[in-house]
Design a protein around this motif. Structure first.
Motif, PDB file in Angstrom:
ATOM      1  N   PHE A   1       0.831  -1.209   0.000  1.00  0.00           N
ATOM      2  CA  PHE A   1       0.000   0.000   0.000  1.00  0.00           C
ATOM      3  C   PHE A   1       0.863   1.256   0.000  1.00  0.00           C
ATOM      4  O   PHE A   1       1.506   1.524   1.014  1.00  0.00           O
ATOM      5  CB  PHE A   1      -0.928   0.004   1.224  1.00  0.00           C
ATOM      6  N   PRO A   2       0.924   2.007  -1.066  1.00  0.00           N
ATOM      7  CA  PRO A   2       0.346   1.640  -2.353  1.00  0.00           C
ATOM      8  C   PRO A   2       1.148   0.515  -2.993  1.00  0.00           C
ATOM      9  O   PRO A   2       2.325   0.346  -2.659  1.00  0.00           O
ATOM     10  CB  PRO A   2       0.459   2.942  -3.168  1.00  0.00           C
ATOM     11  N   PRO A   3       0.550  -0.248  -3.909  1.00  0.00           N
ATOM     12  CA  PRO A   3       1.310  -1.320  -4.552  1.00  0.00           C
ATOM     13  C   PRO A   3       2.439  -0.740  -5.404  1.00  0.00           C
ATOM     14  O   PRO A   3       2.201   0.133  -6.243  1.00  0.00           O
ATOM     15  CB  PRO A   3       0.261  -2.035  -5.406  1.00  0.00           C
ATOM     16  N   GLN A   4       3.654  -1.198  -5.150  1.00  0.00           N
ATOM     17  CA  GLN A   4       4.827  -0.713  -5.877  1.00  0.00           C
ATOM     18  C   GLN A   4       5.706  -1.879  -6.291  1.00  0.00           C
ATOM     19  O   GLN A   4       5.763  -2.913  -5.610  1.00  0.00           O
ATOM     20  CB  GLN A   4       5.623   0.268  -5.012  1.00  0.00           C
TER      21      GLN A   4
ATOM     22  N   GLU B   1       4.762   2.900  -9.068  1.00  0.00           N
ATOM     23  CA  GLU B   1       3.513   2.634  -8.367  1.00  0.00           C
ATOM     24  C   GLU B   1       2.513   2.043  -9.350  1.00  0.00           C
ATOM     25  O   GLU B   1       2.321   2.566 -10.453  1.00  0.00           O
ATOM     26  CB  GLU B   1       2.943   3.912  -7.761  1.00  0.00           C
ATOM     27  N   VAL B   2       1.876   0.962  -8.951  1.00  0.00           N
ATOM     28  CA  VAL B   2       0.910   0.289  -9.814  1.00  0.00           C
ATOM     29  C   VAL B   2      -0.409   1.051  -9.776  1.00  0.00           C
ATOM     30  O   VAL B   2      -1.036   1.196  -8.723  1.00  0.00           O
ATOM     31  CB  VAL B   2       0.707  -1.173  -9.372  1.00  0.00           C
ATOM     32  N   THR B   3      -0.832   1.529 -10.943  1.00  0.00           N
ATOM     33  CA  THR B   3      -2.047   2.344 -11.032  1.00  0.00           C
ATOM     34  C   THR B   3      -3.207   1.604 -11.677  1.00  0.00           C
ATOM     35  O   THR B   3      -4.337   2.102 -11.674  1.00  0.00           O
ATOM     36  CB  THR B   3      -1.759   3.630 -11.829  1.00  0.00           C
ATOM     37  N   GLY B   4      -2.948   0.444 -12.244  1.00  0.00           N
ATOM     38  CA  GLY B   4      -4.003  -0.361 -12.863  1.00  0.00           C
ATOM     39  C   GLY B   4      -3.508  -1.783 -13.065  1.00  0.00           C
ATOM     40  O   GLY B   4      -2.323  -1.991 -13.325  1.00  0.00           O
ATOM     41  N   ILE B   5      -4.402  -2.746 -12.918  1.00  0.00           N
ATOM     42  CA  ILE B   5      -4.027  -4.157 -13.051  1.00  0.00           C
ATOM     43  C   ILE B   5      -5.022  -4.869 -13.961  1.00  0.00           C
ATOM     44  O   ILE B   5      -6.240  -4.821 -13.729  1.00  0.00           O
ATOM     45  CB  ILE B   5      -3.992  -4.865 -11.680  1.00  0.00           C
TER      46      ILE B   5
END
Length: 201
Positions: free
Chosen positions: A51-54, A155-159
């Motif tokens: 959190f946030p996914p990185q 930082e992962v903004t979409g999966i």
């Protein structure tokens, strides 16, 4: 045996990569400032936070047509965006095509015959058939000791997750046989998993 890396190992090939294994492959898609697409695999890759996914990946060599790095890092510097496509075993050969050191104006999607799909939160294309893709915005690029060693954090903004990868609401990496890098020119695929409960569960 014991050896100090600075003094050499005396073996036919360095054992270092073979010991840090398996390593998931980040099949990274980017665009440069002019919109030229690039797609290349990196095996120094992992998640670094929830959190946030990185995530992070490392680039450890340079191309003569880039400034002391490879196309992926150069493009991320210019645009601040990249996508990490996971590699299924069935995609191993087309992934390997994109590992070649093409000139920076070569579109690896076209060269390898890979279907591209647009991302949702960034202006990159992704590998349409990939079991999953992580859309990322640049957090920072860190220079490490040694020539051309850079770690990129995003930082992962979409999966994106392919529907058949989910089994009873869980990602099943054995179903699509996620590909991993070992040492030398060796690879592995996940074909089975097991569960260990933590003592404090």
């Amino acid at each position: 045996m014991f050896y100090e890396p600075q003094n050499g190992h005396g073996l036919p090939h360095s054992p270092f990569n073979a010991l840090i294994a398996p390593r998931p492959i980040a099949w990274i898609s980017t665009r440069n400032a002019e919109g030229q697409r690039n797609l290349a695999p990196y095996s120094f890759f992992n998640a670094v936070s929830y959190f946030p996914p990185q995530v992070m990946f490392a680039s450890t060599s340079a191309k003569p047509d880039q400034d002391n790095t490879k196309d992926s890092v150069a493009n991320i510097r210019a645009t601040g965006e990249f996508a990490i496509n996971l590699v299924a075993y069935e995609m191993r050969d087309v992934m390997n095509v994109t590992s070649q050191g093409f000139d920076k104006d070569v579109d690896e999607f076209d060269r390898a015959g890979i279907t591209a799909a647009p991302c949702e939160t960034i202006a990159c294309d992704r590998v349409a058939e990939a079991p999953a893709t992580l859309e990322c915005r640049l957090v920072q690029i860190t220079r490490l000791p040694g020539e051309s060693n850079y770690v990129t954090f995003g930082e992962v903004t979409g999966i994106h997750i392919r529907d058949d990868v989910l089994v009873d609401g869980l990602v099943d990496v054995a179903k699509f046989q996620i590909l991993s890098r070992l040492g030398y020119r060796d690879y592995a695929r996940v074909t089975e998993t097991f569960t260990l409960a933590r003592p404090d569960d």
